[in-house]
Design a protein around this motif. Structure first.
Motif, mmCIF file in Angstrom:
data_model
loop_
_atom_site.group_PDB
_atom_site.id
_atom_site.type_symbol
_atom_site.label_atom_id
_atom_site.label_comp_id
_atom_site.label_asym_id
_atom_site.label_seq_id
_atom_site.Cartn_x
_atom_site.Cartn_y
_atom_site.Cartn_z
ATOM 1 N N GLY A 10 0.825 -1.203 0.000
ATOM 2 C CA GLY A 10 0.000 0.000 0.000
ATOM 3 C C GLY A 10 0.862 1.256 0.000
ATOM 4 N N VAL A 12 3.934 1.539 -1.175
ATOM 5 C CA VAL A 12 4.545 1.684 -2.502
ATOM 6 C C VAL A 12 3.527 2.242 -3.492
ATOM 7 C CG1 VAL A 12 5.455 0.370 -4.434
ATOM 8 C CG2 VAL A 12 6.275 -0.085 -2.144
ATOM 9 N N ALA A 13 2.281 1.745 -3.417
ATOM 10 C CA ALA A 13 1.247 2.212 -4.345
ATOM 11 C C ALA A 13 0.952 3.695 -4.125
ATOM 12 C CB ALA A 13 -0.019 1.383 -4.177
ATOM 13 N N LEU A 14 0.919 4.126 -2.863
ATOM 14 C CA LEU A 14 0.683 5.550 -2.575
ATOM 15 C C LEU A 14 1.798 6.413 -3.164
ATOM 16 C CD1 LEU A 14 -0.487 6.013 1.114
ATOM 17 C CD2 LEU A 14 -1.693 6.588 -0.956
ATOM 18 N N TRP A 15 3.043 5.959 -2.990
ATOM 19 C CA TRP A 15 4.189 6.712 -3.502
ATOM 20 C C TRP A 15 4.071 6.880 -5.015
ATOM 21 C CZ3 TRP A 15 8.481 6.570 -6.647
ATOM 22 C CH2 TRP A 15 9.533 7.444 -6.330
ATOM 23 N N VAL A 16 3.726 5.768 -5.689
ATOM 24 C CA VAL A 16 3.651 5.805 -7.155
ATOM 25 C C VAL A 16 2.496 6.698 -7.615
ATOM 26 C CG1 VAL A 16 3.205 4.377 -9.163
ATOM 27 C CG2 VAL A 16 4.828 3.619 -7.462
ATOM 28 N N LEU A 17 1.358 6.636 -6.885
ATOM 29 C CA LEU A 17 0.214 7.511 -7.208
ATOM 30 C C LEU A 17 0.632 8.978 -7.132
ATOM 31 C CD1 LEU A 17 -3.030 6.330 -5.393
ATOM 32 C CD2 LEU A 17 -2.795 6.981 -7.773
ATOM 33 N N VAL A 37 1.564 13.181 -0.605
ATOM 34 C CA VAL A 37 1.083 11.801 -0.719
ATOM 35 C C VAL A 37 2.268 10.847 -0.885
ATOM 36 C CG1 VAL A 37 -0.217 10.220 -2.182
ATOM 37 C CG2 VAL A 37 -1.203 12.401 -1.551
ATOM 38 N N SER A 40 3.708 10.333 2.447
ATOM 39 C CA SER A 40 2.887 9.423 3.252
ATOM 40 C C SER A 40 3.155 7.973 2.872
ATOM 41 C CB SER A 40 1.409 9.737 3.047
ATOM 42 O OG SER A 40 1.153 11.079 3.321
#
Lengths: 96, 302
Positions: A10, A12-17, A37, A40
Motif C-alpha cells: 500500500g 509503494v502504491a501511494l508513492w507511485v500515485l 502523498v 505518506s
C-alpha cells in the motif's frame, strides 16, 4: 501473506500515485499535495517495517515522527512560495 | 481470509482511493477537503500499525495544520487554469509509474519477514536513557541529533516564510458559533497539550504532539478573532521560537565541555534534562507552527 506485506505494498502504491500526479498535474497546490502523498507512502513503508517484529521498532517510528514535522515545515514553505506575488511570477504570466 | 486482514485491505483501498481522488478531482477545493480526510485516515492507519505517537502527530499536524495552510493558500491563489497534461506526458507517466510499482513491490516484498537487531538494543539500554517510553528515548537520547536538526528545520521554514512577505490573511468577521466553540476548545487544547507532554516520558505522546495541539488551539482562537495578531517583532514571541533550539544546543554543548560528549547526558540527570528539553521544544514548536499558519507579516513591509 501477512498484514505487514499489505501495508508495504500500500505504501509503494501511494508513492507511485503521488509521483504520477506530480508528473501530470500543472497546478502548484496539487503538486504540493502530490509530494505529500508520496511522503505518506514512504512513511507507511517505514511504519509497516517497524511493526513487523515484536517489540515494535522504536527507531523507525521516531524517524517518522521527525519526518512528519520536517514534511509539514517544507509544505508550509512551499505553499508560501507557491502563492507569493513576486516579480518572477509576473514575468512568467506575461510570457504565457 | 480472516476479519483483520479484511479490515486492513479495506483501509488500504480507502486510502488509495482517497489519494487518487485528492490528486485528480476537478475542483481544487474538493481536492483540499479530500486531502484532509486522507490525513485523518492515515492517522487511523498508524494507530492500526501500533504507532500511537505517530497517529497523534498525524492527526494534529498532517491533517489539521497542513489542511489549514492549504485552505489559506487556496484563498490566496487565483482561479485555477484548466490545463490538462498532453497525452504523451500522460502515457509516459503511466508507463514509468507501472514499471516503478513492479520494481518497488519486488523490492519491499522480502522485507516483511526479516528482522533487525535495533529494537533489542534500544530495549536493553532503555533504563540508562532516563525515560521509559522507547520512542521518546530514541527521539531525545539515542538519536537526539535528529530532533535538534528537526527544530532547526522548523526554524528555517519559519524564517523562509517570513522573508517572502506575502499579503496578509484578510480574516473575515468570525461568526458567533466559531467564537463560542473556540472559547471552549482553547482551554481543552492547553489541558490536552500539557497531558501529552507530561505523558511522553512513559507512554505515547511528547513534545511534537503537545506542540501541535497547542498550536491548533492558538490558531482556532486567532481565526475566531479572539487573539491579537501574532507578531514576530514582539520579543517574547521570538524568545519562545528560539528557546527550544537554544536550550537544546546549550545542553549539548555543556555535555561536550563538562561531560562525556556532545548530546551525551550525564548518568542520573537524563530524565531532568529530557524533561527540560521537551518543555522548551513544546513551546517552541507551538509558537513556530502558529506563526507559520497565522503569523502576521505586516511589520516588515517597507
Amino acid at each position: 501473506m501477512s498484514h505487514i506485506s499489505l501495508y508495504l505494498l500500500g505504501g509503494v502504491a501511494l508513492w507511485v500515485l503521488g509521483l504520477h500526479a506530480l508528473m501530470t498535474q500543472r497546478n502548484a497546490l496539487r503538486r504540493i499535495m502530490a509530494v505529500n502523498v508520496m511522503g505518506s507512502g514512504t512513511f507507511m513503508v517505514m511504519v509497516a517495517l517497524a511493526a513487523r517484529m515484536t517489540p515494535i521498532d522504536p527507531v523507525l517510528q521516531a524517524l517518522v515522527v521527525t519526518g512528519l514535522v520536517v514534511a509539514a515545515s517544507a509544505t508550509a514553505f512551499a505553499l508560501r512560495l507557491a502563492t507569493t506575488e513576486s516579480p518572477v511570477a509576473d514575468v512568467d504570466r506575461e510570457r504565457e | 481470509m480472516n476479519a483483520e486482514l479484511l479490515f486492513d485491505a479495506a483501509l488500504i483501498l480507502l486510502l488509495l482511493a482517497l489519494a487518487a481522488a485528492t490528486l485528480h478531482t476537478r475542483k481544487l477545493y474538493t481536492a483540499i477537503v479530500l486531502f484532509i480526510v486522507f490525513g485523518l485516515m492515515l492517522a487511523l492507519t498508524w494507530a492500526r500499525l501500533g504507532a500511537v505517537d505517530l497517529a497523534l502527530a498525524e492527526a494534529a499536524i498532517g491533517a489539521g495544520l497542513i489542511g489549514v495552510m492549504l485552505l489559506a493558500a487556496f484563498g490566496r491563489s487565483g482561479p485555477e487554469a484548466a490545463t490538462r497534461a498532453p497525452p504523451a506526458v500522460l502515457a509516459a507517466s503511466v508507463l514509468l509509474c507501472s514499471l516503478l510499482l513492479v520494481l518497488f513491490a519486488q523490492g519491499v516484498w522480502p522485507l516483511a519477514n526479516n528482522s533487525a537487531p535495533v529494537p533489542e538494543l534500544v530495549n536493553s539500554h532503555l533504563a540508562a536513557s532516563g525515560v521509559s517510553h522507547p520512542v521518546t528515548a530514541v527521539l531525545l537520547n539515542f538519536r537526539a541529533w535528529d530532533t535538534l536538526l528537526e527544530l532547526v528545520v522548523l526554524l528555517l521554514a519559519l524564517l523562509g516564510v517570513r522573508q517572502l512577505h506575502s499579503p496578509n490573511m484578510n480574516l473575515p468577521a468570525a461568526w458567533p458559533l466559531l467564537q463560542a466553540w473556540s472559547r471552549l476548545l482553547a482551554p481543552l487544547s492547553i489541558v490536552i497539550g500539557g497531558y501529552l507532554l507530561w505523558r511522553g516520558s512513559h507512554a505515547p505522546g511528547g513534545a511534537f504532539q503537545a506542540g501541535a495541539v497547542l498550536a491548533a488551539g492558538a490558531i482556532v482562537l486567532r481565526l475566531a478573532g479572539l487573539l491579537p495578531p501574532l507578531r514576530w517583532n514582539w520579543w517574547p514571541m521570538r524568545a519562545c521560537v528560539l528557546g527550544g533550539v537554544a536550550l537544546f544546543m546549550t545542553i549539548a554543548a555543556a555535555g561536550y565541555w563538562l561531560g562525556s560528549g556532545w548530546l551525551d547526558y550525564p548518568p542520573g540527570l537524563g530524565k531532568t534534562l529530557i524533561t527540560l528539553i521537551e518543555i522548551a521544544a513544546t513551546v517552541s514548536i507551538a509558537v513556530s507552527l502558529s506563526l507559520l499558519v497565522v503569523g502576521d507579516t505586516r511589520e516588515i513591509t517597507p
